[in-house]
Design a protein around this motif. Structure first.
Motif: not given
Length: 76
Positions: A56-59, A66-71
């Motif tokens: 579902l995610l764009s790059e 991956l950097e923040e651990g949440e989205l």
């Protein structure tokens, strides 16, 4: 069709406003302002959560996750 679509179809059927996914917890729907576990599901492993969301995610979204651990994002 993304693998997560089965959860989204169930979400629509019960008229939930949000789907919450977190490692170590069962998927949860927001129903009338309250979070409720999705019946018949098990707690998600990190591998399962990645499998459900990666398609579902764009790059850029994947990088932030991956950097923040949440989205926080929308999918239609």
């Amino acid at each position: 069709m993304a693998e997560i679509d089965h959860l989204l179809k169930r979400m629509a059927a019960v008229e939930a406003s949000d789907l919450h996914l977190k490692v170590g917890m069962r998927p949860r729907f927001r129903l009338q302002g309250e979070l409720e576990d999705v019946e018949g599901t098990e707690p998600l492993s990190s591998e399962e959560l990645e499998r459900l969301t990666r398609g579902l995610l764009s790059e850029e979204q994947l990088r932030v996750y991956l950097e923040e651990g949440e989205l926080d994002f929308a999918y239609g």
